[in-house]
Design a protein around this motif. Structure first.
Motif, mmCIF file in Angstrom:
data_model
loop_
_atom_site.group_PDB
_atom_site.id
_atom_site.type_symbol
_atom_site.label_atom_id
_atom_site.label_comp_id
_atom_site.label_asym_id
_atom_site.label_seq_id
_atom_site.Cartn_x
_atom_site.Cartn_y
_atom_site.Cartn_z
ATOM 1 N N GLY A 70 0.777 -1.237 0.000
ATOM 2 C CA GLY A 70 0.000 0.000 0.000
ATOM 3 C C GLY A 70 0.804 1.281 0.000
ATOM 4 N N VAL A 71 2.131 1.174 0.068
ATOM 5 C CA VAL A 71 2.962 2.378 0.067
ATOM 6 C C VAL A 71 3.635 2.518 -1.297
ATOM 7 C CG1 VAL A 71 4.902 3.571 1.146
ATOM 8 C CG2 VAL A 71 3.356 2.188 2.544
ATOM 9 N N GLY A 72 3.360 3.625 -1.970
ATOM 10 C CA GLY A 72 3.863 3.822 -3.326
ATOM 11 C C GLY A 72 5.329 4.210 -3.370
ATOM 12 N N ASN A 73 5.907 4.125 -4.578
ATOM 13 C CA ASN A 73 7.284 4.565 -4.839
ATOM 14 C C ASN A 73 8.325 3.926 -3.929
ATOM 15 O OD1 ASN A 73 6.639 6.134 -7.015
ATOM 16 N ND2 ASN A 73 7.241 8.090 -6.106
ATOM 17 N N GLU A 93 2.472 8.588 -12.170
ATOM 18 C CA GLU A 93 2.984 9.137 -10.924
ATOM 19 C C GLU A 93 2.279 8.531 -9.714
ATOM 20 O OE1 GLU A 93 0.511 12.565 -12.794
ATOM 21 O OE2 GLU A 93 2.357 13.283 -11.880
ATOM 22 N N ARG A 94 2.998 8.562 -8.601
ATOM 23 C CA ARG A 94 2.438 8.092 -7.356
ATOM 24 C C ARG A 94 1.255 8.962 -6.979
ATOM 25 N NH1 ARG A 94 5.471 7.839 -1.401
ATOM 26 N NH2 ARG A 94 3.683 6.957 -0.312
ATOM 27 N N GLU A 95 0.238 8.328 -6.399
ATOM 28 C CA GLU A 95 -0.851 9.115 -5.836
ATOM 29 C C GLU A 95 -0.518 9.402 -4.395
ATOM 30 O OE1 GLU A 95 -4.598 7.185 -6.627
ATOM 31 O OE2 GLU A 95 -3.824 6.676 -8.619
ATOM 32 N N VAL A 96 -0.929 10.580 -3.923
ATOM 33 C CA VAL A 96 -0.466 11.045 -2.620
ATOM 34 C C VAL A 96 -0.946 10.160 -1.486
ATOM 35 C CG1 VAL A 96 -2.342 12.685 -2.176
ATOM 36 C CG2 VAL A 96 -0.071 13.109 -1.246
ATOM 37 N N GLY A 97 -2.109 9.523 -1.643
ATOM 38 C CA GLY A 97 -2.658 8.738 -0.540
ATOM 39 C C GLY A 97 -2.117 7.322 -0.447
ATOM 40 N N ARG A 98 -1.213 6.921 -1.346
ATOM 41 C CA ARG A 98 -0.715 5.545 -1.315
ATOM 42 C C ARG A 98 0.707 5.451 -1.864
ATOM 43 N NH1 ARG A 98 -3.664 1.508 -4.114
ATOM 44 N NH2 ARG A 98 -1.793 0.794 -5.108
ATOM 45 N N VAL B 246 4.371 13.583 -6.875
ATOM 46 C CA VAL B 246 3.134 12.804 -6.813
ATOM 47 C C VAL B 246 2.090 13.442 -7.724
ATOM 48 C CG1 VAL B 246 3.388 11.778 -4.519
ATOM 49 C CG2 VAL B 246 2.492 14.098 -4.732
ATOM 50 N N ALA B 247 1.059 12.673 -8.020
ATOM 51 C CA ALA B 247 -0.028 13.185 -8.864
ATOM 52 C C ALA B 247 -0.631 14.432 -8.204
ATOM 53 C CB ALA B 247 -1.093 12.106 -9.044
ATOM 54 N N VAL B 298 -1.800 13.211 4.464
ATOM 55 C CA VAL B 298 -1.258 12.323 3.426
ATOM 56 C C VAL B 298 0.215 12.582 3.172
ATOM 57 C CG1 VAL B 298 -3.394 11.834 2.176
ATOM 58 C CG2 VAL B 298 -2.106 13.916 1.649
ATOM 59 N N ARG B 301 3.058 10.104 4.259
ATOM 60 C CA ARG B 301 3.405 8.878 3.541
ATOM 61 C C ARG B 301 4.446 9.113 2.452
ATOM 62 N NH1 ARG B 301 -0.718 4.913 4.244
ATOM 63 N NH2 ARG B 301 -0.177 3.945 2.261
#
Lengths: 98, 378
Positions: A70-73, A93-98, B246-247, B298, B301
């Motif tokens: 669940g943790v991106g990048n 690109e990575r999404e900020v929430g994951r 990030v996006a 957020v 993370r």
């Protein structure tokens, strides 16, 4: 494309890659496990959308970015596999929430 | 051709190749001046490498309403300025003006902020902009993902931001396209006024010019008195932290947290006394990170990819100084903290005045350093 060395003999583990069960070996990094399992790429470039695969295997090039549990990048070449690990390839690109 | 021989051809020498000096040099060249832009070496302490890229209006002008007008003038000119730079250089400096926030993490912070905004609005009947105090619910509808500790904040609809690294590059490129002669590793050490012209002794030899503009940031403190000017400065250290890309998720810039056009998130929320940009002050970084994560959980993370310190250009009272020397006419000083926000003014309004040899007293009179000459009360 890649074959394991005959002397590589870590215990067999199972991880999930994009929801699919994949057999790997204890001692593999995520990047090595993906290559050994025949994954041709682990993400697509946020800039061009082109597929990218692990390259330097030593933490420098950041080509092997994947989502781990669940943790991106995460740098796949620096993360050892664990039984039951949830690995996801990335699109853009990575999404900020994951 | 030697530097000395070539430099005789300069109408004007701009001292300082940061955002302020480059904007002025660009504007001067567009006004037909033959300009030499003197810069230091790569290892100089440069405010331009640590700015936060806001084109910011809210809070500006408390104590000097003319500064609010000057700032709004630049903010209003920015879209055209960015378009002009793009046309001339092909570089998009990513200017956006969606409005911007300052967020409060406690009721006390919100009350302090509301009192500031109130004083600002009371001080000048015709403040050229409005800043609203919004409650949490109103902010949440504009900033999804807001942390539970945010109690409210202020919003100014004409705040914005840009990509300041690209601005820096675009200004230098545009300046050169207009014939500005860029002289790196020419740190000005002494300036002499001789028979109506100026001789600048630099670390790479002398440069001569008919006029001189001091845009050397905090170094103006020492340079200005050489030509009958003054620039009382009090440098201030600030730190910046940057996350991985990030996006897009943050639509509006917040005074201390913003997402760049390239996807990174910048965090800049510190003021320290001191003039050294070297090293990091980890307890300060920890507070910056903690406050940013309380505003947008957020962020916790994300990986940080860089952090560094820089030195802000800050005058004694925080307002810009624009002056022409009375004893050495043709010598100008340009000092300000907000080199990004004011870049449009510096290129489009200030530079033509300098080219013409006269600063408009109505517009720039309030920014003379003569304001510091108030006799102290006994």
């Amino acid at each position: 494309m890649f074959r394991r060395l005959p002397e590589a003999a870590g215990a067999a583990l199972a991880v999930s890659v994009d929801g699919q069960r994949v057999e790997v070996r204890a001692g593999d990094t995520v990047a090595a496990a993906l290559l050994a399992a025949g994954f041709g790429h682990c993400r697509t470039s946020p800039v061009s959308g082109a597929p990218r695969a692990p390259y330097c295997m030593m933490g420098v090039c950041f080509e092997c970015l994947v989502t781990v549990d669940g943790v991106g990048n995460r740098q796949g070449c620096l993360v050892p596999v664990r039984e039951g690990m949830l690995i996801e390839t990335q699109r853009g690109e990575r999404e900020v929430g994951r | 051709m030697s530097v000395l021989a070539a430099s005789q051809e300069h109408d004007i020498a701009v001292v300082g190749g940061g955002l302020v000096g480059a904007a002025v040099a660009y504007g001067l060249a567009r006004a037909g001046q033959r300009v030499a832009l003197l810069d230091g070496g790569d290892a100089e302490v440069r405010a331009s490498r640590a700015n936060f890229a806001l084109v910011w209006v809210q809070s500006k002008g408390l104590g000097l309403p003319q500064y609010a007008h000057w700032t709004v003038r630049s903010s209003d000119a920015w879209a055209g300025f960015a378009a002009q730079l793009k046309e001339e250089t092909g570089l998009d400096v990513a200017f956006e003006r969606p409005g911007g926030f300052q967020l409060a993490l406690s009721q006390a912070e919100l009350e302090t902020r509301a009192a500031q905004v109130n004083r600002l609005h009371n001080q000048a009947a015709e403040l050229p902009y409005r800043t609203e105090i919004l409650d949490r619910a109103e902010i949440e509808s504009m900033l999804p993902g807001l942390g539970p500790d945010v109690v409210g904040g202020s919003f100014c609809p004409i705040d914005g931001h840009c990509n300041s690294l690209r601005l820096y590059r675009a200004l230098h490129m545009a300046a050169r396209l207009h014939g500005v002669r860029y002289l790196p590793s020419h740190r000005a050490e002494r300036i002499a006024c001789e028979r109506g012209a100026f001789r600048l002794a630099t670390t790479a030899g002398d440069v001569r010019a008919g006029k001189v503009v001091l845009a050397a940031g905090n170094a103006n403190l020492h340079l200005a008195p050489m030509v009958g000017l003054e620039a009382p400065m009090r440098p201030e250290r600030g730190q910046i932290m940057v996350t991985e890309r990030v996006a897009p998720f943050l639509r509006y810039p917040v005074a201390t947290v913003r997402q760049t056009d390239e996807g990174t998130v910048m965090i800049g929320d510190s003021k320290e006394e001191g003039t050294s940009p070297d090293g990091l002050t980890m307890p300060v970084n920890a507070v910056m990170a903690s406050r940013a994560m309380r505003m947008f959980p957020v962020l916790g993370r994300l990986n940080l990819v860089r952090m560094w310190a820089g030195v802000r250009v800050m005058t004694a009272d925080g307002f810009p100084v624009y002056d022409q020397s009375e004893t050495c006419p043709g010598a100008f000083v340009v000092c300000c903290h907000s080199g990004v926000t004011l870049a449009a003014n510096h290129a489009l309004t200030l530079a033509p005045m300098i080219a013409a040899g006269r600063l408009d007293a109505d517009l720039l009179g309030p920014f003379s350093a003569r304001r510091f000459h108030v006799p102290k009360a006994a």
